[in-house]
Motif scaffolding. Sequence first.
Motif, PDB file in Angstrom:
ATOM      1  N   LEU A  81       0.826  -1.208   0.000  1.00  0.00           N
ATOM      2  CA  LEU A  81       0.000   0.000   0.000  1.00  0.00           C
ATOM      3  C   LEU A  81       0.859   1.257   0.000  1.00  0.00           C
ATOM      4  N   SER A  82       1.899   1.256   0.821  1.00  0.00           N
ATOM      5  CA  SER A  82       2.788   2.418   0.891  1.00  0.00           C
ATOM      6  C   SER A  82       3.530   2.622  -0.421  1.00  0.00           C
ATOM      7  N   MET A  83       4.004   1.527  -1.016  1.00  0.00           N
ATOM      8  CA  MET A  83       4.700   1.629  -2.302  1.00  0.00           C
ATOM      9  C   MET A  83       3.742   2.097  -3.393  1.00  0.00           C
ATOM     10  N   ALA A  84       2.507   1.619  -3.368  1.00  0.00           N
ATOM     11  CA  ALA A  84       1.529   2.007  -4.384  1.00  0.00           C
ATOM     12  C   ALA A  84       1.255   3.506  -4.318  1.00  0.00           C
ATOM     13  N   GLU A  85       1.179   4.040  -3.119  1.00  0.00           N
ATOM     14  CA  GLU A  85       0.938   5.472  -2.967  1.00  0.00           C
ATOM     15  C   GLU A  85       2.078   6.296  -3.567  1.00  0.00           C
ATOM     16  N   ILE A  86       3.317   5.857  -3.305  1.00  0.00           N
ATOM     17  CA  ILE A  86       4.473   6.580  -3.842  1.00  0.00           C
ATOM     18  C   ILE A  86       4.559   6.395  -5.354  1.00  0.00           C
ATOM     19  N   CYS A  87       4.254   5.193  -5.837  1.00  0.00           N
ATOM     20  CA  CYS A  87       4.265   4.915  -7.268  1.00  0.00           C
ATOM     21  C   CYS A  87       3.282   5.826  -8.005  1.00  0.00           C
ATOM     22  N   SER A  88       2.142   6.094  -7.406  1.00  0.00           N
ATOM     23  CA  SER A  88       1.145   6.959  -8.018  1.00  0.00           C
ATOM     24  C   SER A  88       1.659   8.384  -8.182  1.00  0.00           C
ATOM     25  N   ALA A  89       2.501   8.814  -7.232  1.00  0.00           N
ATOM     26  CA  ALA A  89       3.064  10.166  -7.301  1.00  0.00           C
ATOM     27  C   ALA A  89       4.226  10.248  -8.276  1.00  0.00           C
ATOM     28  N   TYR A  90       5.001   9.145  -8.394  1.00  0.00           N
ATOM     29  CA  TYR A  90       6.193   9.144  -9.246  1.00  0.00           C
ATOM     30  C   TYR A  90       6.219   7.904 -10.151  1.00  0.00           C
ATOM     31  N   PRO A  91       5.389   7.870 -11.205  1.00  0.00           N
ATOM     32  CA  PRO A  91       5.338   6.681 -12.080  1.00  0.00           C
ATOM     33  C   PRO A  91       6.480   6.653 -13.097  1.00  0.00           C
ATOM     34  N   THR A  92       7.654   6.201 -12.676  1.00  0.00           N
ATOM     35  CA  THR A  92       8.807   6.077 -13.566  1.00  0.00           C
ATOM     36  C   THR A  92       9.406   4.677 -13.452  1.00  0.00           C
ATOM     37  N   SER A  93      10.152   4.269 -14.479  1.00  0.00           N
ATOM     38  CA  SER A  93      10.780   2.946 -14.474  1.00  0.00           C
ATOM     39  C   SER A  93      11.819   2.806 -13.373  1.00  0.00           C
ATOM     40  N   GLY A  94      12.396   3.923 -12.956  1.00  0.00           N
ATOM     41  CA  GLY A  94      13.385   3.875 -11.877  1.00  0.00           C
ATOM     42  C   GLY A  94      12.800   3.363 -10.582  1.00  0.00           C
ATOM     43  N   GLY A  95      11.530   3.624 -10.377  1.00  0.00           N
ATOM     44  CA  GLY A  95      10.853   3.106  -9.197  1.00  0.00           C
ATOM     45  C   GLY A  95      11.498   3.536  -7.893  1.00  0.00           C
ATOM     46  N   LEU A  96      11.940   2.564  -7.124  1.00  0.00           N
ATOM     47  CA  LEU A  96      12.361   2.785  -5.745  1.00  0.00           C
ATOM     48  C   LEU A  96      13.469   3.815  -5.599  1.00  0.00           C
ATOM     49  N   TYR A  97      14.492   3.759  -6.442  1.00  0.00           N
ATOM     50  CA  TYR A  97      15.608   4.682  -6.253  1.00  0.00           C
ATOM     51  C   TYR A  97      15.210   6.111  -6.633  1.00  0.00           C
ATOM     52  N   ARG A 267      -2.326   5.514 -12.070  1.00  0.00           N
ATOM     53  CA  ARG A 267      -3.391   4.694 -11.486  1.00  0.00           C
ATOM     54  C   ARG A 267      -3.127   3.197 -11.689  1.00  0.00           C
ATOM     55  N   SER A 268      -2.700   2.852 -12.897  1.00  0.00           N
ATOM     56  CA  SER A 268      -2.499   1.441 -13.237  1.00  0.00           C
ATOM     57  C   SER A 268      -1.346   0.821 -12.456  1.00  0.00           C
ATOM     58  N   GLY A 269      -0.236   1.561 -12.281  1.00  0.00           N
ATOM     59  CA  GLY A 269       0.905   1.053 -11.523  1.00  0.00           C
ATOM     60  C   GLY A 269       0.542   0.690 -10.091  1.00  0.00           C
ATOM     61  N   PHE A 441      -3.780   7.736  -6.488  1.00  0.00           N
ATOM     62  CA  PHE A 441      -3.924   6.680  -5.481  1.00  0.00           C
ATOM     63  C   PHE A 441      -3.234   7.134  -4.202  1.00  0.00           C
ATOM     64  N   HIS A 442      -4.000   7.309  -3.135  1.00  0.00           N
ATOM     65  CA  HIS A 442      -3.384   7.718  -1.872  1.00  0.00           C
ATOM     66  C   HIS A 442      -4.158   7.129  -0.695  1.00  0.00           C
ATOM     67  N   LEU A 443      -3.494   7.061   0.447  1.00  0.00           N
ATOM     68  CA  LEU A 443      -4.060   6.414   1.634  1.00  0.00           C
ATOM     69  C   LEU A 443      -4.659   7.403   2.623  1.00  0.00           C
ATOM     70  N   GLY A 444      -4.558   8.666   2.316  1.00  0.00           N
ATOM     71  CA  GLY A 444      -5.129   9.667   3.215  1.00  0.00           C
ATOM     72  C   GLY A 444      -4.474   9.663   4.580  1.00  0.00           C
ATOM     73  N   ARG A 445      -5.275   9.712   5.619  1.00  0.00           N
ATOM     74  CA  ARG A 445      -4.750   9.789   6.987  1.00  0.00           C
ATOM     75  C   ARG A 445      -4.086   8.497   7.436  1.00  0.00           C
ATOM     76  N   TYR A 446      -4.297   7.407   6.688  1.00  0.00           N
ATOM     77  CA  TYR A 446      -3.686   6.135   7.068  1.00  0.00           C
ATOM     78  C   TYR A 446      -2.291   5.948   6.455  1.00  0.00           C
ATOM     79  N   SER A 447      -1.858   6.904   5.677  1.00  0.00           N
ATOM     80  CA  SER A 447      -0.602   6.782   4.965  1.00  0.00           C
ATOM     81  C   SER A 447       0.584   6.569   5.900  1.00  0.00           C
TER      82      SER A 447
END
Length: 511
Positions: A81-97, A267-269, A441-447
């Motif tokens: 869930l946490s990764m999905a939220e960050i992925c929604s903000a930064y949808p790039t192939s680099g991903g985690l780094y 959204r899809s990521g 895609f975000h978790l709101g107050r549960y983030s």
Amino acid sequence: MGSVELPVADDRDRARLQQLGYKQELKRGLSVLSNFAFSFSLISVLSGITTTYNTGLRYGGPVSMTLGWLVVAAFNGCVALSMAEICSAYPTSGGLYYWSAKLAGKDWASLASWVTGWFNIVAQWTGTASVDFALAQLIQVIVLLGTGGATGGGYMASKYVVLAIYAAILVLHGLINSLPIERLSWLGKLGVFWNTAGVFVLVVLIPSVAKERASVQFIFTHFNTENGMGIRDRVYIFAMGLLMSQYSLLGYDTSAHMTEETKKADRSGPMGIVTSVALASVFGWLYLVALTSVVTDIPYLLDPGNDAGGYAIAQALYTTFHRRYGSGAGGLVCLGFVAVAVFICGSTNVTSDSRMAYAFSRDGALPFSHAWHRVNKHEVPLNAVWFSVTIAFLIALPSLGSQVAFQAMVSVATTGLYIAYVLPILFRVTTARRSFVPGPFHLGRYSVVAGWVALLTVLFSLPVAYPVAEANFNYTPVAVGGVLLLTVAAWLLHARFWFQGPVANVVVDGG
């Protein structure tokens, strides 16, 4: 890397990628289903559970697997869930780094990106090695049982033959990943069908064929302390047994690495990450319970002197069908079904590796980066594909001299990926807690709550035996510690003078 002026694209995904600093070079041909398919096929519970079942059975047995799976799935869900939220903000192939660079703060961005990226790519390469090497071992066991078993004069392949099979599998995966992304997406969808259908068929078939089944009490409460490795502490044993569950639920960062080839990526990521983990958690647990229902004699299944040479699940399935029909052929068919799932999983691993290598080299982080971020006329990072295949082969070479090489590959892939997963999450809930701008895609107050729970999923690397000896020494702490040491040393001595983290190759207007 020089900047180039590009016109504002009408395409929303292309425009968003430009805002993040990159021009569109890969072909954007994946739907949300295709993006999910890559992650689900890579997680591949048929593959992960079957090939690491020996570890769970040895360390704690049924309870560390059936109940341990639920524990790992709960914590892993928070990571997803946490990764999905960050992925929604930064949808790039680099991903985690890339995420770490954006979330760590200006002063630490380059170092955070460097460390996260190297842990990510080394763990991915090791993960590919572990999957394809496991397939080579599984093929060897199928041949062994099909020719009479270890006690009946069956063919036992040497370590050199196993390595040759492994090399052939890697070459096939390299060839498959040289195809355009539209064709690769079909393999991902096949992986979804194969894993889903396989789980349903085997969950029904295995218990129904078995003449002798373990009791419900045994499946959920029996704790195996006879690991043959001198470990007696029950908490320690249980923690060791969780490795099977942790390894089997990894790989969903693939959805992030495929976002530059995915439509509606913000959204899809995230949906690919969350749905693949959720479905894999459910299907994996059902499959695990079905397998454990035919485990009635743990010492025999783990005995290297049995027909399968100590490959517990292969022996259990072979025995189950042999008792019912007088032939173990049905068990070999089940193992063959699993082998196809492992093959698809390995191919998807190479896909993810190549996209990570492409993105990391695009920012100049890999040696000879100029070669690895090139794409061919089909918009495929072909050099990165074969670079990843070559590295995976080299990683498996220690198997020629060490009996615990596969266990080490599994442990390094698991520990390394979890470290790479949680580093951007750590920055998200600390330095970027107030400045983070979420995507659709975000978790709101549960983030923040989900983020802190996610950080608890990284367990210490533990030795697999006590007392520790050369024959059973776990090289995971050495390998993971070595990656950290070399990464930081390379940063201090060299990379800090030139590595800037993600480098824009377009003029960013207001990004």
